[in-house]
Scaffold this active site. Structure first.
Site, PDB file in Angstrom:
ATOM      1  N   SER A 166      -9.772   1.783   2.635  1.00  0.00           N
ATOM      2  CA  SER A 166      -8.906   2.450   1.858  1.00  0.00           C
ATOM      3  C   SER A 166      -7.766   1.729   1.252  1.00  0.00           C
ATOM      4  O   SER A 166      -7.151   2.238   0.237  1.00  0.00           O
ATOM      5  CB  SER A 166      -8.163   3.458   2.751  1.00  0.00           C
TER       6      SER A 166
ATOM      7  N   LYS B 140       0.886  -1.257   0.041  1.00  0.00           N
ATOM      8  CA  LYS B 140       0.012  -0.214  -0.075  1.00  0.00           C
ATOM      9  C   LYS B 140       0.820   1.268  -0.090  1.00  0.00           C
ATOM     10  O   LYS B 140       1.957   1.346   0.786  1.00  0.00           O
ATOM     11  CB  LYS B 140      -1.252  -0.133   1.312  1.00  0.00           C
TER      12      LYS B 140
ATOM     13  N   SER C 109     -10.120  -0.463   6.918  1.00  0.00           N
ATOM     14  CA  SER C 109      -9.582  -0.451   5.573  1.00  0.00           C
ATOM     15  C   SER C 109      -8.871  -1.431   5.021  1.00  0.00           C
ATOM     16  O   SER C 109      -8.503  -1.599   3.938  1.00  0.00           O
ATOM     17  CB  SER C 109      -8.497   0.893   5.571  1.00  0.00           C
TER      18      SER C 109
END
Lengths: 95, 476, 487
Positions: C151, C76, C175
């Protein structure tokens, strides 16, 4: 609770985020709706409840007083917007 | 009607750790810009603070030294505001739950004493520096200082004059150096005061105060407060009102002025720093620190009076700094019967010489052991005061020990009564006219004869002994 | 090879059946080919990646392989990786090449993994749809008209589309779990404090926790072994003896008590999701679990509490982005204040600006007690609810998200609706507990449904054990978008 246009302007300045005049009403409205959701909390009786700041009930670990970092100015300043003589440059600061 | 001046001081003492409050960067003064600003200090994305045990230990030391309460649990909070020398956009500072509360600092000499109450002492980190020299209309930011540990020491509004404020600041300055938590270097900003000044009619509630920021010398502290008192008095007496604000002292103009950058009402949005857990200080840690704490100034002052028979005044002078009192202590321990002599030498000869050479006490070139040897020779009559000063000069210049100098210069005072008797006899025999004069009652002739004896001894005769023997010789 | 487990990949690499350069090249090609369509990656740097793969091959050849040596893992874009552009999905950091490695990156490097690329995400991890990225939305591999969740949407979508064997994510309010659920993959948020936050760009410090996203619970266990570990640079990192998360995978589930919080199955839960989750619970029962009903009475309050605490922390955490030392600085400005105001207005997207304003407001003078302190007290109540529930059960099970993936743009204009979709995941972050999501079927439009398992503190092994046994008994996790396996 009502979030006024003045409130939005005040917090936008505190947060250093420019909010164009034309957007203020819309933003106030959005925040208003969100705070409508948040207001649910106010009905809860939390007297005597200790606020919870951390997930674990542990205390701060301390590090020994020793120098472990060396000069990395060149690498760090490679990503800065404006640098001169090793200093970060900003518009003139008035005290 | 008179005004009562009310002053409270907030002092930032930079703690003498080698590394920063929350990072492993060095804290040494004077490095090239931003070379001691680590990833944490410049607040790169993703970095986190880790607290320095040495800084906490120093705060504990301070708490113990002022008799404050050291809390087993204190909290680091974030004070949020934007400023280019504040890289994270917040300062980590203890707010609602500081590590130390309470405690006192004594000011004044033996006659008029006062206990200044402390509100609190808390740990925080310093900001960087903005350099305002012109970089094409820009300011330059140096973050070497950012993250340096500070102990902010806050008094109650107990001070009533600029003099008291300075006396407090000096006492605090001596104390933080005494217990080794701060180098006290005011030029480098290691010890800075903010003064909160207000005026009121005696007996009335506190007036509106102004805060004068960043006073980094005792003189500026005194001048700024005096100016501020006069300014406020003038406004109040003209029927005006004081506006609560932050002011800056300008030493060149000797006046204070409002700080433009602090004009907007600040809303710091304090909240507990989620990156840092509660700071715990155990009873055993406090005990350990207490055990290693040096004898404190007040205790030492009392001991000097008690153990060495010094006056309260002399003792007070000698505890002005730890190095001086350590030196005296070492000296007096070697000359327990001559403590007054030792004190006089330190306050007289030694401090005059340090002054002349522009040296601080910790740079004294002469050890207490060496000086004790010299003073022992004064005490046992080997040296006269004048000779002792000569030897002292030579020792100061590194010419050797007292014994060596006495020997090499032949400075040993003649106190051997047999030798002196012989010498006197010779002088008496050689100066019959003056002897006759003396015997006929002209006292002045005596001084001439002493002078002759001294000359004959090349200045080495023990004056007191000589005078006695001469008197005896003339009387017979 | 694209469907092989991490254990199988490690064996193939060790047995010289494939080199890391070949394996990494394979996934890189897939990622490059899919990116124009799915937008999973913000940065792909084949040269850097393949160099790392070749270095891994050299280590393997020298017999110095570690558990993940040569296996590509996507990260990420919230994790700082030295020499990599690290944007956090924001224009603010669109020029930020990190000069250092996050602890998680160091751990993966030490385990021998290869950085496949940096995945797309909601800006500063604020969002549940991955529509808040400066780099554009990520699309759901199961349906390009649907969001992947957020996210960590880029990571979840990349794993689902087999563009990477595994990825990292972070979970502040769901997330990792929610995008895993919406993309039909597995993801776990560990107990707060197990994975170091050093180098993981902060959103809400007291809630943020990194974790892996992969195709199976068994893979998660392998990845978690690499990610978990004490780090002296994170003051909230916990000092615990390392635990092998794969150790208990095969344990029997006989007698394991599964608690079903009644608040997770009421109003607001879509019927299709309810059906799939019910079936999953039935399967767990078949595997020997005992099901008990529990209650988390303050679940409803987790959203208001979260949307006070997280924005408050964020408003402060994001104050460092001022255009001075790094990051975006506006082109034209009159003075310092103007530079700050414009740089931050232009550098941050709408949702980030909104949360900063919310957080600034709740911390501002006169509101602190009513909002921040009250939210912290409610946080305590929520943690107590979980503690009480765990008196009666070993794991809590329920839906991860109230609905399957929604359409792109469907909720973008309505933050309140968007926030409400975090209802089942947020409490776990507030309490600091571990939670995972595994695929358990499909709902409306053939979009995946996730089953959430919540464990007690440090219950990761037990959760992974239950998830693994469930995955041995079912094949939802093997389904693949655009494949024959799709129902």
């Amino acid at each position: 609770m009502l979030l006024s246009v003045e409130d939005v302007q005040r917090i936008a300045t505190l947060a250093r985020i420019a909010v164009p005049e034309r957007d203020i009403d819309r933003i106030a409205g959005e925040l208003q709706a969100i705070f409508g959701l948040i207001e649910q909390m106010q009905a809860v009786d939390t007297r005597g409840v200790e606020p919870m700041a951390h997930a674990q009930d542990v205390v701060l670990r301390l590090r020994p007083d020793a120098v472990s970092e060396s000069d990395r100015r060149e690498q760090f300043q490679a990503v800065a917007a404006s640098v001169e003589a090793g200093l970060y440059l900003v518009p003139k600061v008035i005290e | 009607m008179s005004w009562e001046v009310v002053i409270g001081l907030e002092t930032h003492a930079r703690l003498s750790t080698v590394s920063k409050m929350f990072s492993g960067a060095a804290t040494a003064f004077g490095a090239a810009p931003n070379t001691q600003a680590s990833a944490v200090d410049i607040a790169l994305p993703g970095v986190l603070p880790v607290a320095n045990r040495g800084a906490v230990e120093r705060a504990i030391r301070f708490g113990l030294a002022v008799g404050g309460r050291i809390h087993d649990r204190s909290i680091f909070a974030r004070k949020n505001y934007f400023y280019p020398d504040l890289p994270k956009g917040y300062q980590i500072s203890q707010y609602e739950q500081p590590i130390v509360t309470g405690g006192t600092i004594r000011i004044g000499d033996g006659e008029s004493e006062k206990q200044v109450r402390l509100t609190r002492a808390h740990l925080e980190e310093d900001a960087g520096k903005s350099l305002h020299e012109d970089f094409h209309g820009m300011s330059g930011i140096d973050l070497n200082r950012a993250g340096t540990p500070l102990l902010e020491i806050v008094t109650e509004p107990d001070l009533r004059s600029a003099d008291e404020a300075v006396a407090y600041a000096k006492a605090l300055h001596a104390l933080v150096r005494w217990i080794g938590i701060c180098d006290g270097n005011m030029q480098e900003g290691s010890f800075r005061c903010d003064a909160n000044v207000s005026l009121r009619r005696p007996g009335e509630p506190l007036g509106t105060r102004c805060e004068i920021k960043n006073l980094n010398s005792f003189r500026f502290l005194e001048r700024a407060i005096q100016y501020e008192i006069a300014r406020q008095r003038e406004i109040l007496e003209d029927g005006g009102r004081i506006v609560q604000e932050t002011r800056l002292y300008d030493p060149d103009r000797d006046q204070t002025r409002s700080m433009r950058s602090k004009e907007d009402a600040q809303d710091y949005r304090y909240f507990p720093d989620p990156d840092l857990l509660p700071l715990a200080v155990s009873a055993s840690w406090i005990a350990e620190v207490a055990h290693d704490l040096p004898e404190l100034p007040e205790a030492r002052r009392a001991r000097f009076v008690e153990q060495y028979g010094l006056t309260a005044y002399d003792a007070g002078v000698l505890i002005a700094a730890r190095e001086i009192s350590d030196y005296f202590d070492a000296l007096a321990r070697r000359l327990p019967q001559q403590a007054k002599l030792a004190a006089n030498w330190i306050m007289g000869e030694v401090s005059a010489r340090l002054n002349r050479d522009g040296l601080e006490f910790d740079r004294i070139p002469l050890s207490a052991e060496r000086l004790a040897e010299l003073l022992a020779r004064v005490a046992d009559g080997t040296l006269s005061g004048k000779m002792a000063r000569e030897v002292f000069d030579a020792m100061w210049n590194g010419e050797g020990s007292a014994e060596q100098i006495i020997e090499s210069r032949g400075l040993r005072q003649i106190s051997d009564s047999h030798a002196l008797e012989q010498l006197v006899a010779e002088v008496v025999a050689a100066n019959p006219a003056q002897v006759a004069e003396y015997r006929s009652g002209r006292e002045k002739a005596f001084n001439f004869l002493v002078g002759q004896c001294m000359k004959a001894s090349r200045g080495k005769a023990n004056p007191a002994q000589l005078s006695e023997i001469l008197k005896e010789a003339l009387a017979s | 090879m694209i469907n092989a487990s991490l254990t199988e990949l490690a064996a193939a690499l060790a047995g010289k059946k494939i080199s890391s350069a070949e394996l990494t090249g394979l996934f890189l090609e897939r990622a490059q080919a899919a990116n124009p369509r799915l937008n999973c990656f913000i940065t792909l740097d084949p040269e850097r990646t393949l160099a790392q793969a070749r270095a891994a091959d050299a280590r393997l050849a020298a017999g110095k392989g570690a558990p993940l040596t040569g296996i590509p893992v996507a990260h990420k874009d919230i994790f700082c990786a030295s020499g990599w552009l690290t944007t956090c999905g924001s224009r603010m950091l669109s020029n930020f090449v990190s000069p250092y490695d996050a602890h998680v990156i160091e751990r993966f490097n030490a385990a021998g993994a290869v950085i496949l690329g940096k995945t797309n995400m909601d800006e500063f991890a604020m969002g549940s749809s991955n529509e808040n990225s400066y780099y554009g939305p990520v699309r759901n591999p199961w349906d390009a008209g649907a969001v992947p969740g957020g996210s960590s949407g880029g990571s979840a979508a990349a794993v689902a589309a087999r563009l990477t064997p595994a990825a990292t994510g972070t979970d502040t309010g769901g997330s990792i779990r929610q995008p895993a659920a919406l993309c039909g993959v597995s993801g776990i948020k560990p107990t707060y404090g197990l994975v170091s936050r050093y180098g993981m760009i902060a959103y809400a410090s007291s809630l943020d926790q990194g974790g892996p996203i992969a195709r199976s619970a068994a893979d998660l266990a392998v990845l978690l072994n690499a990610m978990v570990g004490f780090d002296a640079r994170d003051s909230t990192s916990l000092e615990r003896a390392p635990e092998d998360c794969t150790r208990a995978l095969e344990h029997s589930l006989d007698g394991l008590r599964i608690g079903l919080p009644r608040e997770f199955f009421g109003e607001g839960l879509s019927a299709d999701v309810a059906r799939a989750v019910d079936e999953a619970i039935a399967s767990l029962r078949t595997l020997g679990c005992r099901v008990v009903e529990v209650s988390l009475p303050n679940t409803r309050l987790s959203i208001p509490a979260y949307y006070v605490l997280a924005p408050a922390e964020a408003s402060s955490n994001l104050a460092r982005y001022d255009g001075v030392r790094y990051g975006y600085r506006t082109a034209q400005y009159d003075d310092l204040l103007d530079m700050y105001m414009k740089s931050r207005a232009e550098g941050f997207g709408a949702e980030v600006r909104r949360r900063i304003l919310m957080g600034t407001y709740v911390l501002s003078h006169g509101y602190y007690d009513a909002y921040y302190l009250q939210a912290q007290k409610i946080r305590r109540l929520i943690a107590r609810d979980f503690a009480a529930a765990f008196e009666r059960c070993d794991l809590i099970a329920g839906p991860t998200s109230p609905s399957v993936a929604f359409n792109l743009g469907a909720r973008a204009q309505d933050p309140v609706q968007m926030y409400l979709s975090d209802i089942y995941t947020i409490g776990v972050n507030l309490a600091g507990l571990p939670g995972l999501s595994i695929p358990c079927g499909f709902g409306e439009g053939g979009r995946p449904v996730g089953l959430q398992l919540i464990g007690n503190y440090f219950g990761e092994s037990r959760m992974l054990n239950a998830a693994h046994r469930y995955q041995q008994a079912t094949d939802w996790h093997l389904r693949q978008p655009d494949g024959e396996a799709r129902p």
